[in-house]
Write a protein that holds these residues in place. Structure first.
Motif, PDB file in Angstrom:
ATOM      1  N   ALA A  27     -11.730  48.770  35.771  1.00 35.50           N
ATOM      2  CA  ALA A  27     -11.893  49.502  34.002  1.00 35.50           C
ATOM      3  C   ALA A  27     -11.856  47.840  33.743  1.00 35.50           C
ATOM      4  O   ALA A  27     -11.476  46.443  34.356  1.00 35.50           O
ATOM      5  N   GLU A  28     -13.584  47.183  32.575  1.00 37.61           N
ATOM      6  CA  GLU A  28     -13.693  46.101  32.811  1.00 37.61           C
ATOM      7  C   GLU A  28     -14.143  46.203  31.145  1.00 37.61           C
ATOM      8  O   GLU A  28     -14.576  47.079  30.298  1.00 37.61           O
ATOM      9  N   LEU A  29     -13.285  45.455  30.153  1.00 36.63           N
ATOM     10  CA  LEU A  29     -13.715  45.253  28.716  1.00 36.63           C
ATOM     11  C   LEU A  29     -14.731  44.686  29.030  1.00 36.63           C
ATOM     12  O   LEU A  29     -14.589  43.301  29.451  1.00 36.63           O
ATOM     13  N   ALA A  30     -15.859  45.135  27.936  1.00 36.92           N
ATOM     14  CA  ALA A  30     -17.347  44.238  27.839  1.00 36.92           C
ATOM     15  C   ALA A  30     -17.841  43.749  26.931  1.00 36.92           C
ATOM     16  O   ALA A  30     -18.565  43.306  26.318  1.00 36.92           O
ATOM     17  N   ALA A  31     -16.939  44.439  26.127  1.00 35.64           N
ATOM     18  CA  ALA A  31     -17.958  43.520  24.300  1.00 35.64           C
ATOM     19  C   ALA A  31     -16.217  44.463  23.303  1.00 35.64           C
ATOM     20  O   ALA A  31     -15.832  45.139  23.874  1.00 35.64           O
ATOM     21  N   VAL A  32     -16.770  43.358  22.112  1.00 35.17           N
ATOM     22  CA  VAL A  32     -15.590  43.261  21.463  1.00 35.17           C
ATOM     23  C   VAL A  32     -16.938  43.644  20.217  1.00 35.17           C
ATOM     24  O   VAL A  32     -17.227  43.268  20.081  1.00 35.17           O
ATOM     25  N   ALA A  33     -15.823  43.915  18.740  1.00 31.47           N
ATOM     26  CA  ALA A  33     -16.846  44.363  17.750  1.00 31.47           C
ATOM     27  C   ALA A  33     -15.950  43.424  16.269  1.00 31.47           C
ATOM     28  O   ALA A  33     -14.952  44.429  16.159  1.00 31.47           O
ATOM     29  N   SER A  34     -15.507  42.919  15.445  1.00 31.90           N
ATOM     30  CA  SER A  34     -15.363  42.931  14.532  1.00 31.90           C
ATOM     31  C   SER A  34     -16.097  42.487  13.554  1.00 31.90           C
ATOM     32  O   SER A  34     -17.097  42.867  13.318  1.00 31.90           O
ATOM     33  N   ARG A  35     -15.654  43.517  12.214  1.00 34.36           N
ATOM     34  CA  ARG A  35     -16.620  43.265  10.830  1.00 34.36           C
ATOM     35  C   ARG A  35     -16.871  41.371  10.788  1.00 34.36           C
ATOM     36  O   ARG A  35     -17.869  40.408  10.065  1.00 34.36           O
ATOM     37  N   SER A  36     -16.612  40.866  11.517  1.00 38.09           N
ATOM     38  CA  SER A  36     -17.004  39.276  11.286  1.00 38.09           C
ATOM     39  C   SER A  36     -17.264  38.450  12.269  1.00 38.09           C
ATOM     40  O   SER A  36     -16.632  38.647  13.680  1.00 38.09           O
ATOM     41  N   LEU A  37     -18.375  38.271  12.620  1.00 41.64           N
ATOM     42  CA  LEU A  37     -19.004  37.110  13.741  1.00 41.64           C
ATOM     43  C   LEU A  37     -18.077  37.118  14.708  1.00 41.64           C
ATOM     44  O   LEU A  37     -17.552  36.538  15.579  1.00 41.64           O
ATOM     45  N   GLN A  38     -17.826  35.600  13.914  1.00 42.87           N
ATOM     46  CA  GLN A  38     -16.907  34.582  14.173  1.00 42.87           C
ATOM     47  C   GLN A  38     -15.986  35.016  15.234  1.00 42.87           C
ATOM     48  O   GLN A  38     -14.802  34.521  15.896  1.00 42.87           O
TER      49      GLN A  38
END
Length: 321
Positions: A27-38
């Protein structure tokens, strides 16, 4: 060795803990997302995640991602689940997975149509302790199961603007801590309750501040749940059988239980590690995808959602409006 690649949408406190729980080569955490790129970039840097997105949709359509963990507010879960499923990704969604039985039916049917897995991030379903206890109860080692009770009380600041009391964000004790209590009860009951009675005190914002729920199923097993957002109570679950009762403290992530027999003898049972609760969830869903085996406990999530839905309607409370 095959690796399942995960993404996270919604980067609050629980997402921080979730990101820290990846410890398997599969299991690899490969990406994350938020409404704020920062915010996404800061999260990714802190947790050594290769990709960060400033839009949820961008992560959903990343071709390398297999499954997405949703840690957005309760009120956004159904919408976000549909977004992820329509992008062709499996979903592990924070509890409570949805806010009503109607929402559950909608996302469940979409998942089946897409041949994708949806699961609720309910630690109770994956703790090794509970698998052992349920096996022993099912074998009638303690006689017939008679009753399952759970309580959970948390002292939240009396602020109508915070998320715990905010109707628009899916606030209230039932959707926050009650889902744990009902999941504990339903996990050990032999079948879904068919009778339900309840009382609640609503907060000034229209969400539930405290409640009691009493239930009975077709096996004549009784159960009760007591909840509070303005009074501390122990996170205590009790499973009552004919010849013994089992007490579990801090039951959302328990690794220890005390069995008290009818003659007064006690037995301490320890299994698993509370600190690894989120890792158990990640491992269970990862293995589900690798082995094409449904281990998501979605039927229990459906049952608990229906019990919450019934309770809210009896209180005259509808969070979907």
């Amino acid at each position: 060795m095959a690796t399942i690649k995960w993404g996270i949408i919604g980067l609050g406190d629980i997402a921080q803990s979730f990101a820290d729980s990846f410890n398997s080569e599969q299991a690899e955490l490969a990406a994350v997302a938020s409404r704020s790129l920062q915010k996404a970039q800061e999260f990714a840097e802190r947790h050594h995640v290769p990709k960060a997105y400033g839009h949820y949709e961008a992560l959903c359509f990343d071709p390398e991602i297999d499954i997405i963990y949703l840690a957005t507010p309760n009120s956004h879960h159904a919408e976000n689940i549909k977004m992820v499923l329509n992008a062709g990704k499996h979903v592990l969604c924070e509890k409570a997975m949805v806010m009503s039985a109607a929402e559950f039916k909608e996302v469940h049917e979409l998942a089946k149509d897409k041949n994708l897995i949806i699961a609720e991030a309910m630690t109770i379903y994956h703790m090794p302790l509970y698998k052992q206890l349920k096996s022993r109860i099912k074998s009638r080692e303690f006689g017939q199961l008679k009753m399952v009770n759970a309580m959970f009380g948390s002292l939240k600041e009396a602020d109508p603007n915070n998320r715990f009391f905010n109707k628009e964000l899916g606030g209230g004790a039932l959707l926050d801590i009650g889902v744990y209590a009902l999941s504990f009860v339903r996990f050990f009951l032999s079948s879904q309750p068919t009778e339900l009675q309840t009382m609640a005190k609503l907060y000034e914002t229209g969400v539930d501040e405290m409640s009691t729920i009493q239930m009975r199923n077709e096996h004549n097993e009784l159960s009760s749940v007591s909840l509070s957002f303005r009074g501390k109570m122990p996170k205590q679950g009790v499973i009552v059988c004919e010849e013994a009762y089992i007490t579990v403290l801090d039951y959302p992530r328990a690794d220890k239980a005390v069995i008290t027999y009818a003659d007064g003898r006690t037995e301490i049972v320890e299994d698993g590690d509370s600190a690894s609760a989120l890792s158990y969830e990640i491992d269970a869903l990862t293995q589900t995808l690798l082995e094409v085996e449904n281990l998501s406990f979605i039927d229990l999530t459906r049952d608990v959602t229906n019990l919450m839905d019934q309770s809210e309607k009896l209180w005259g409370m509808d969070l979907t409006k």
